[in-house]
Design a protein around this motif. Structure first.
Motif, PDB file in Angstrom:
ATOM      1  N   ARG A 275      39.397  38.627  52.628  1.00  0.00           N
ATOM      2  CA  ARG A 275      38.168  39.139  53.234  1.00  0.00           C
ATOM      3  C   ARG A 275      38.017  40.643  53.034  1.00  0.00           C
ATOM      4  O   ARG A 275      37.345  41.312  53.802  1.00  0.00           O
ATOM      5  CB  ARG A 275      38.127  38.745  54.712  1.00  0.00           C
ATOM      6  CG  ARG A 275      37.924  37.242  54.867  1.00  0.00           C
ATOM      7  CD  ARG A 275      38.098  36.709  56.271  1.00  0.00           C
ATOM      8  NE  ARG A 275      37.675  35.309  56.312  1.00  0.00           N
ATOM      9  CZ  ARG A 275      38.448  34.283  55.928  1.00  0.00           C
ATOM     10  NH1 ARG A 275      39.684  34.503  55.516  1.00  0.00           N
ATOM     11  NH2 ARG A 275      37.976  33.044  55.964  1.00  0.00           N
ATOM     12  N   GLY A 276      38.715  41.163  52.025  1.00  0.00           N
ATOM     13  CA  GLY A 276      38.504  42.550  51.639  1.00  0.00           C
ATOM     14  C   GLY A 276      39.463  43.551  52.239  1.00  0.00           C
ATOM     15  O   GLY A 276      39.229  44.758  52.142  1.00  0.00           O
ATOM     16  N   PHE A 277      40.536  43.060  52.851  1.00  0.00           N
ATOM     17  CA  PHE A 277      41.549  43.943  53.426  1.00  0.00           C
ATOM     18  C   PHE A 277      42.779  43.912  52.515  1.00  0.00           C
ATOM     19  O   PHE A 277      43.438  42.886  52.387  1.00  0.00           O
ATOM     20  CB  PHE A 277      41.941  43.481  54.827  1.00  0.00           C
ATOM     21  CG  PHE A 277      40.833  43.598  55.847  1.00  0.00           C
ATOM     22  CD1 PHE A 277      40.853  44.604  56.790  1.00  0.00           C
ATOM     23  CD2 PHE A 277      39.781  42.696  55.848  1.00  0.00           C
ATOM     24  CE1 PHE A 277      39.834  44.715  57.727  1.00  0.00           C
ATOM     25  CE2 PHE A 277      38.762  42.792  56.781  1.00  0.00           C
ATOM     26  CZ  PHE A 277      38.787  43.810  57.712  1.00  0.00           C
ATOM     27  N   GLU A 317      47.065  43.411  43.168  1.00  0.00           N
ATOM     28  CA  GLU A 317      46.601  42.810  41.920  1.00  0.00           C
ATOM     29  C   GLU A 317      45.686  41.620  42.194  1.00  0.00           C
ATOM     30  O   GLU A 317      44.757  41.346  41.428  1.00  0.00           O
ATOM     31  CB  GLU A 317      47.788  42.353  41.079  1.00  0.00           C
ATOM     32  CG  GLU A 317      48.600  43.492  40.463  1.00  0.00           C
ATOM     33  CD  GLU A 317      49.830  42.978  39.754  1.00  0.00           C
ATOM     34  OE1 GLU A 317      50.035  41.739  39.743  1.00  0.00           O
ATOM     35  OE2 GLU A 317      50.597  43.802  39.216  1.00  0.00           O
ATOM     36  N   GLN A 318      45.963  40.897  43.300  1.00  0.00           N
ATOM     37  CA  GLN A 318      45.177  39.715  43.651  1.00  0.00           C
ATOM     38  C   GLN A 318      44.038  40.043  44.611  1.00  0.00           C
ATOM     39  O   GLN A 318      43.513  39.150  45.274  1.00  0.00           O
ATOM     40  CB  GLN A 318      46.099  38.673  44.306  1.00  0.00           C
ATOM     41  CG  GLN A 318      47.300  38.274  43.476  1.00  0.00           C
ATOM     42  CD  GLN A 318      46.903  37.665  42.150  1.00  0.00           C
ATOM     43  OE1 GLN A 318      46.006  36.832  42.094  1.00  0.00           O
ATOM     44  NE2 GLN A 318      47.580  38.078  41.083  1.00  0.00           N
ATOM     45  N   SER A 319      43.665  41.295  44.709  1.00  0.00           N
ATOM     46  CA  SER A 319      42.633  41.713  45.649  1.00  0.00           C
ATOM     47  C   SER A 319      41.373  40.867  45.513  1.00  0.00           C
ATOM     48  O   SER A 319      40.969  40.486  44.407  1.00  0.00           O
ATOM     49  CB  SER A 319      42.281  43.186  45.410  1.00  0.00           C
ATOM     50  OG  SER A 319      41.185  43.574  46.221  1.00  0.00           O
ATOM     51  N   ALA A 320      40.764  40.573  46.654  1.00  0.00           N
ATOM     52  CA  ALA A 320      39.498  39.837  46.633  1.00  0.00           C
ATOM     53  C   ALA A 320      38.358  40.690  46.117  1.00  0.00           C
ATOM     54  O   ALA A 320      37.289  40.171  45.782  1.00  0.00           O
ATOM     55  CB  ALA A 320      39.179  39.340  48.046  1.00  0.00           C
ATOM     56  N   LEU A 321      38.571  41.997  46.044  1.00  0.00           N
ATOM     57  CA  LEU A 321      37.531  42.911  45.588  1.00  0.00           C
ATOM     58  C   LEU A 321      37.656  43.169  44.101  1.00  0.00           C
ATOM     59  O   LEU A 321      38.753  43.396  43.584  1.00  0.00           O
ATOM     60  CB  LEU A 321      37.634  44.240  46.340  1.00  0.00           C
ATOM     61  CG  LEU A 321      37.529  44.166  47.863  1.00  0.00           C
ATOM     62  CD1 LEU A 321      37.739  45.551  48.461  1.00  0.00           C
ATOM     63  CD2 LEU A 321      36.191  43.593  48.300  1.00  0.00           C
ATOM     64  N   LYS A 322      36.536  43.153  43.413  1.00  0.00           N
ATOM     65  CA  LYS A 322      36.522  43.497  41.995  1.00  0.00           C
ATOM     66  C   LYS A 322      36.759  44.992  41.839  1.00  0.00           C
ATOM     67  O   LYS A 322      36.357  45.776  42.696  1.00  0.00           O
ATOM     68  CB  LYS A 322      35.165  43.126  41.378  1.00  0.00           C
ATOM     69  CG  LYS A 322      34.846  41.648  41.411  1.00  0.00           C
ATOM     70  CD  LYS A 322      33.481  41.381  40.777  1.00  0.00           C
ATOM     71  CE  LYS A 322      32.358  41.970  41.626  1.00  0.00           C
ATOM     72  NZ  LYS A 322      31.013  41.594  41.117  1.00  0.00           N
ATOM     73  N   PRO A 323      37.406  45.404  40.763  1.00  0.00           N
ATOM     74  CA  PRO A 323      37.543  46.844  40.514  1.00  0.00           C
ATOM     75  C   PRO A 323      36.166  47.481  40.421  1.00  0.00           C
ATOM     76  O   PRO A 323      35.204  46.871  39.940  1.00  0.00           O
ATOM     77  CB  PRO A 323      38.285  46.907  39.176  1.00  0.00           C
ATOM     78  CG  PRO A 323      38.935  45.565  39.025  1.00  0.00           C
ATOM     79  CD  PRO A 323      38.035  44.584  39.716  1.00  0.00           C
ATOM     80  N   GLU A 324      36.071  48.708  40.886  1.00  0.00           N
ATOM     81  CA  GLU A 324      34.795  49.413  40.785  1.00  0.00           C
ATOM     82  C   GLU A 324      34.469  49.684  39.323  1.00  0.00           C
ATOM     83  O   GLU A 324      35.359  49.989  38.522  1.00  0.00           O
ATOM     84  CB  GLU A 324      34.859  50.734  41.549  1.00  0.00           C
ATOM     85  CG  GLU A 324      34.806  50.558  43.046  1.00  0.00           C
ATOM     86  CD  GLU A 324      34.312  51.824  43.723  1.00  0.00           C
ATOM     87  OE1 GLU A 324      33.102  51.911  44.004  1.00  0.00           O
ATOM     88  OE2 GLU A 324      35.130  52.708  43.952  1.00  0.00           O
ATOM     89  N   PRO A 325      33.214  49.570  38.936  1.00  0.00           N
ATOM     90  CA  PRO A 325      32.844  49.824  37.547  1.00  0.00           C
ATOM     91  C   PRO A 325      33.082  51.281  37.171  1.00  0.00           C
ATOM     92  O   PRO A 325      33.074  52.166  38.029  1.00  0.00           O
ATOM     93  CB  PRO A 325      31.346  49.483  37.510  1.00  0.00           C
ATOM     94  CG  PRO A 325      30.877  49.615  38.923  1.00  0.00           C
ATOM     95  CD  PRO A 325      32.050  49.205  39.776  1.00  0.00           C
ATOM     96  N   ALA A 326      33.301  51.511  35.897  1.00  0.00           N
ATOM     97  CA  ALA A 326      33.505  52.870  35.405  1.00  0.00           C
ATOM     98  C   ALA A 326      32.280  53.720  35.741  1.00  0.00           C
ATOM     99  O   ALA A 326      31.147  53.255  35.697  1.00  0.00           O
ATOM    100  CB  ALA A 326      33.737  52.845  33.895  1.00  0.00           C
ATOM    101  N   GLY A 327      32.545  54.984  36.087  1.00  0.00           N
ATOM    102  CA  GLY A 327      31.444  55.888  36.393  1.00  0.00           C
ATOM    103  C   GLY A 327      31.032  55.874  37.837  1.00  0.00           C
ATOM    104  O   GLY A 327      30.067  56.531  38.218  1.00  0.00           O
ATOM    105  N   SER A 328      31.775  55.096  38.706  1.00  0.00           N
ATOM    106  CA  SER A 328      31.415  55.040  40.127  1.00  0.00           C
ATOM    107  C   SER A 328      32.307  55.935  40.959  1.00  0.00           C
ATOM    108  O   SER A 328      32.423  55.758  42.162  1.00  0.00           O
ATOM    109  CB  SER A 328      31.520  53.613  40.650  1.00  0.00           C
ATOM    110  OG  SER A 328      32.847  53.115  40.493  1.00  0.00           O
ATOM    111  N   GLY A 329      32.942  56.919  40.324  1.00  0.00           N
ATOM    112  CA  GLY A 329      33.865  57.791  41.044  1.00  0.00           C
ATOM    113  C   GLY A 329      33.230  58.569  42.154  1.00  0.00           C
ATOM    114  O   GLY A 329      33.880  58.996  43.101  1.00  0.00           O
TER     115      GLY A 329
END
Length: 334
Positions: A275-277, A317-329
């Motif tokens: 759930r994003g934690f 590594e198994q996070s439910a969250l997708k990595p942030e897209p490049a350029g979203s720093g």
């Protein structure tokens, strides 16, 4: 510690005859001591009762050499333990900067993990949901929809907005979890909730679920600085998915609206990860007086640290969250 009458450092601690309410579990150590003929209790605890929240355990005044005082207090804690023929000292949920100086005083480091939420600069709950893969995102939307379809209304109340009449039902809610779980322990009584109302309301955040105006579930949370801390959950009526919505989704939504940096919902609960934690490390430091027990615990903790480090890496590594897209720093959180 005082200099010319001025308080410059301090360390609150407790003498305990059990290990209940600590969340850094040493029951196996106590059992090993008993089998070895070593008295494990009483022991010294440096920590906040019933509260698995990291924070400074050794307090130092501004302008002081903090590391020097940490080493000095580590020595003092060890001498207090040995001089009073106690078994051990346990500094629980301490920050990373306290562990090293305590190790220099003969303490051993323990590594744990908790599931915590970090605000990555979200503008809304929908923004947070967009970080999930579609399967998990749809599951969260479905769970919240089912809760609303059951006629549940959920509100968040903070500080002076919390009415006096809410404290008795929140005590009953707290007791419901104690009664419904075999490991439940009622550490708090009704008077404690009365004292919260009188003295601590300004830091409280209640998430309250109602059906037809009646309180059916809720959580007691504490807000301090940039963080929300989840403490007690309970329900007077069984409603599918209500736990997830009240404890996590609504609390996260509130954190985003209030621009809080993080939400620490407490110890345990692998279901938080989906759930994003994500996993965050926690530390504690321990001194054991008996050399035999100290060696055994030290070997155990070395193996445990390696296992926890692998676990944290795998969970991330198994996070439910997708990595942030490049350029979203520019949306980076704390």
């Amino acid at each position: 510690a005082r200099r010319d009458g001025r308080l410059v450092a301090a360390c609150p601690l407790y003498l305990k005859g059990h290990s209940e309410g600590e969340f850094v579990f040493d029951f196996a150590w106590a059992d090993a001591a008993r089998r070895g003929g070593i008295a494990y209790y009483p022991k010294l605890l440096v920590g906040v009762p019933f509260t698995p929240v990291a924070g400074q355990r050794i307090l130092t005044a501004r302008g002081e050499d903090r590391r020097a005082w940490l080493r000095a207090f580590g020595e003092t804690l060890r001498e207090t333990c040995l001089g009073n023929e106690l078994s051990s000292v346990h500094v629980n949920f301490c920050p990373g900067d306290e562990v090293g100086p305590l190790e220099e005083s003969g303490f051993v480091r323990r590594l744990g993990l908790q599931y915590q939420w970090r605000n990555e600069g979200y503008d809304s709950f929908g923004d947070f949901l967009s970080r999930f893969r579609s399967k998990r995102r749809n599951q969260i939307v479905r769970e919240r929809r089912e809760v609303r379809a059951a006629g549940v209304a959920i509100e968040v109340l903070e500080g002076d907005a919390i009415r006096d009449a809410l404290f008795p039902p929140m005590f009953r809610i707290y007791r419901s979890t104690v009664r419904n779980n075999p490991w439940g322990r009622q550490y708090l009584n009704e008077r404690f909730f009365g004292l919260l109302r009188e003295r601590f309301r300004r830091r409280l955040c209640f998430v309250v679920a109602r059906v037809g105006g009646d309180v059916v579930a809720g959580t007691v949370n504490v807000r301090k600085g940039p963080a929300l801390y989840g403490r007690y959950w309970g329900a007077l009526r069984e409603i599918r998915h209500l736990h997830f919505d009240v404890c996590y989704y609504t609390a996260v939504e509130h954190c985003i609206a209030e621009k809080l940096e993080r939400f620490e919902p407490g110890a345990g609960g692998d279901f938080k990860q989906v759930r994003g934690f994500d996993a965050q490390p926690t530390w504690s430091a321990h001194f054991l007086a008996d050399p035999r027990l100290a060696r055994a615990v030290s070997h155990h903790l070395a193996a445990e640290r390696a296992e926890v480090e692998r676990g944290i890496a795998w969970i991330r590594e198994q996070s439910a969250l997708k990595p942030e897209p490049a350029g979203s720093g520019d949306r980076a959180g704390p």
